[in-house]
Structures are given as C-alpha cells and as structure tokens.
Design a protein around this motif. Sequence first.
Motif, PDB file in Angstrom:
ATOM      1  N   TRP A   1       0.842  -1.197   0.000  1.00 31.18           N
ATOM      2  CA  TRP A   1       0.000   0.000   0.000  1.00 31.18           C
ATOM      3  C   TRP A   1       0.876   1.245   0.000  1.00 31.18           C
ATOM      4  CZ3 TRP A   1      -4.063   1.065   4.457  1.00 31.18           C
ATOM      5  CH2 TRP A   1      -4.952   2.073   4.047  1.00 31.18           C
TER       6      TRP A   1
ATOM      7  N   TYR B   1       2.489   1.753  -3.370  1.00 33.64           N
ATOM      8  CA  TYR B   1       1.490   2.203  -4.348  1.00 33.64           C
ATOM      9  C   TYR B   1       1.284   3.712  -4.238  1.00 33.64           C
ATOM     10  CZ  TYR B   1      -3.100   2.582  -6.657  1.00 33.64           C
ATOM     11  OH  TYR B   1      -4.148   2.946  -7.475  1.00 33.64           O
TER      12      TYR B   1
ATOM     13  N   ASP C   1      -8.714  -8.242  -1.826  1.00 34.97           N
ATOM     14  CA  ASP C   1      -9.253  -6.914  -2.118  1.00 34.97           C
ATOM     15  C   ASP C   1      -8.222  -5.799  -1.969  1.00 34.97           C
ATOM     16  OD1 ASP C   1     -12.116  -7.473  -2.626  1.00 34.97           O
ATOM     17  OD2 ASP C   1     -12.084  -8.220  -0.559  1.00 34.97           O
TER      18      ASP C   1
ATOM     19  N   ASP D   1      -6.100  -4.447  -3.971  1.00 37.14           N
ATOM     20  CA  ASP D   1      -6.087  -3.456  -5.059  1.00 37.14           C
ATOM     21  C   ASP D   1      -7.240  -2.456  -4.908  1.00 37.14           C
ATOM     22  OD1 ASP D   1      -3.849  -4.590  -6.136  1.00 37.14           O
ATOM     23  OD2 ASP D   1      -4.910  -5.709  -7.703  1.00 37.14           O
ATOM     24  N   ARG D   2      -8.382  -2.923  -4.404  1.00 38.74           N
ATOM     25  CA  ARG D   2      -9.519  -2.015  -4.175  1.00 38.74           C
ATOM     26  C   ARG D   2      -9.172  -0.988  -3.096  1.00 38.74           C
ATOM     27  NH1 ARG D   2     -14.949  -4.454  -2.604  1.00 38.74           N
ATOM     28  NH2 ARG D   2     -15.551  -2.275  -2.965  1.00 38.74           N
TER      29      ARG D   2
ATOM     30  N   PHE E   1      -6.102   0.044  -2.282  1.00 33.72           N
ATOM     31  CA  PHE E   1      -5.076   0.963  -2.786  1.00 33.72           C
ATOM     32  C   PHE E   1      -5.689   2.011  -3.712  1.00 33.72           C
ATOM     33  CE2 PHE E   1      -1.868  -2.817  -2.626  1.00 33.72           C
ATOM     34  CZ  PHE E   1      -2.035  -2.894  -1.263  1.00 33.72           C
ATOM     35  N   ALA E   2      -6.461   1.550  -4.689  1.00 38.07           N
ATOM     36  CA  ALA E   2      -7.077   2.480  -5.645  1.00 38.07           C
ATOM     37  C   ALA E   2      -8.097   3.378  -4.958  1.00 38.07           C
ATOM     38  CB  ALA E   2      -7.734   1.696  -6.779  1.00 38.07           C
TER      39      ALA E   2
END
Length: 254
Positions: free
Chosen positions: A35, A38, A231, A233-234, A236-237
């Motif tokens: 995280w 990113y 989850d 990526d959810r 982080f984005a």
Amino acid sequence: MPVMPGAEAYHHAGGQIGVLLCHGFTGSPQSLRPWAEYLAAAGMTVALPRLPGHGTTWREMARTGWEDWYAELDKALADLRGSCAEVFVMGLSLGGCMALRLAEVHGDGIKGLVVVNPSIVNDAPLLRLAPLLKFVVASVPGVAGDIKKEGATELGYTRTPVKAAATLLRLWSLTQSELGKITQPVLVFHSPQDHVVKPGSVRILRERLTGGNLNVVELADSYHVATLDNDADRIFAGSLEFITSNASVPLQRD
C-alpha cells in the motif's frame, strides 16, 4: 534488537501530499508495504513507521504499550506536517484506531482518514482481565495472519504479549470517548469475514460519526489483513481516489 527481514520501516520523499500509514497490533510494516509503495508511486510522501516492540520479538513488545506506539506515530506525523502541505493518515486494525486517535488530537492538521478493519472496541471479554492476567501469563496465541488469499502471509508474532495487550483498554476507551471530534472525511474498508475484529467497531463508527463524513466500503473477498488479501487493489485504488477527491493541492508524480 535485530528487526525481522521485511519488517523494516518505509519512507518515501515525494510531493506536497503526505501519507502516514499505521500497521496493526503484533504486526509490522510488511502488512502495509505494498500500500505504501502504491501511494509513493502516485507521487506522495509516505511514512510507514515500525512501532516500538514490533517486528522483533513478542518479548520485546511486552516492554511497550499503546503510549509508545502512539508516540512513534505522532512523531512521524509531525515530520510529515513539517514537509508537506497536507497529510492523510491511514491504518489497519489497531493502526486504524490510532489513526482515529491522531485525528481526534490533531484536528485540522489531518486532512482525511482511511482505515481498514479498525479495532476500537474490546472483542475479547477475557481481555478485561489482562491487567491482572499479565502477572501470571506472559503470552497467549497470536492473531496475525488472518488472510483469505492463497499463499499470502503476514509478518507478525505467533504469540501476543499479555502485558502489552492490557494497555489497549485505555486506548479504546479514549478513542471511543472523543470520536465526535472527528470532522474530517473518513473512509472505512470493512471485511464482513473478519476473524480478528468483530463488527462492533464499525457499528460504533456509524453511530458516532453522523456528520456525513463517513463512508464504509465492504470487502467481500478478504479477511482481517485485507491489505495483503484479495481486495488489496480495491483498497489501494480507493485510497488514492479518496486523496485526490479531498486534497486541495495537486499530486506530484515522479
């Protein structure tokens, strides 16, 4: 005391938006490192401290308490505020609780909060006895590693020091009592299938943060350590979108 490989603190000097990341109880920066990287790649200045007593041995952690962990985060926040125009604070589990506590104390000094499966209530009735139990039992089985994703692991302790755990009661009490001070936008990522933190923490946030500043997003495919789970990526984005929506200064990508 040697630090476990992979449990080291992380820092990235980026643009004028700073992010402080807070890992959880008996865990380490490893659980939030992807995280952090990113957000760093998106152009932010990122601080991910290793809390005292973490990432080494549970016996060393037994010599620390919540005040020590909070002080480390408070110092990192001060450093970020000294070099960035705006700072966001994010955290996992107990790190989410301490993120909320930082917001209660620092008010407008924090622009917004993102917390993942935050722990702000006592989910284990036996823990009420920890202030006495610590004199007869040094440790109990650990809580690290609650991850659904195949092959993913958390670098945390297999034992929980009772003496350190006993200090959590005061932190939870303080945080709950002053939730009304939080006026910043708060994004909560919540795993319904969490085997460490029960739904009571999110329920209290819904009850106390009634100013329209709370948004709860459910993570249907992750357990407690969602930052390393399916989850991730959810999260982080979603956190990056949260920052861009609430920051008043532009991102500066490398």
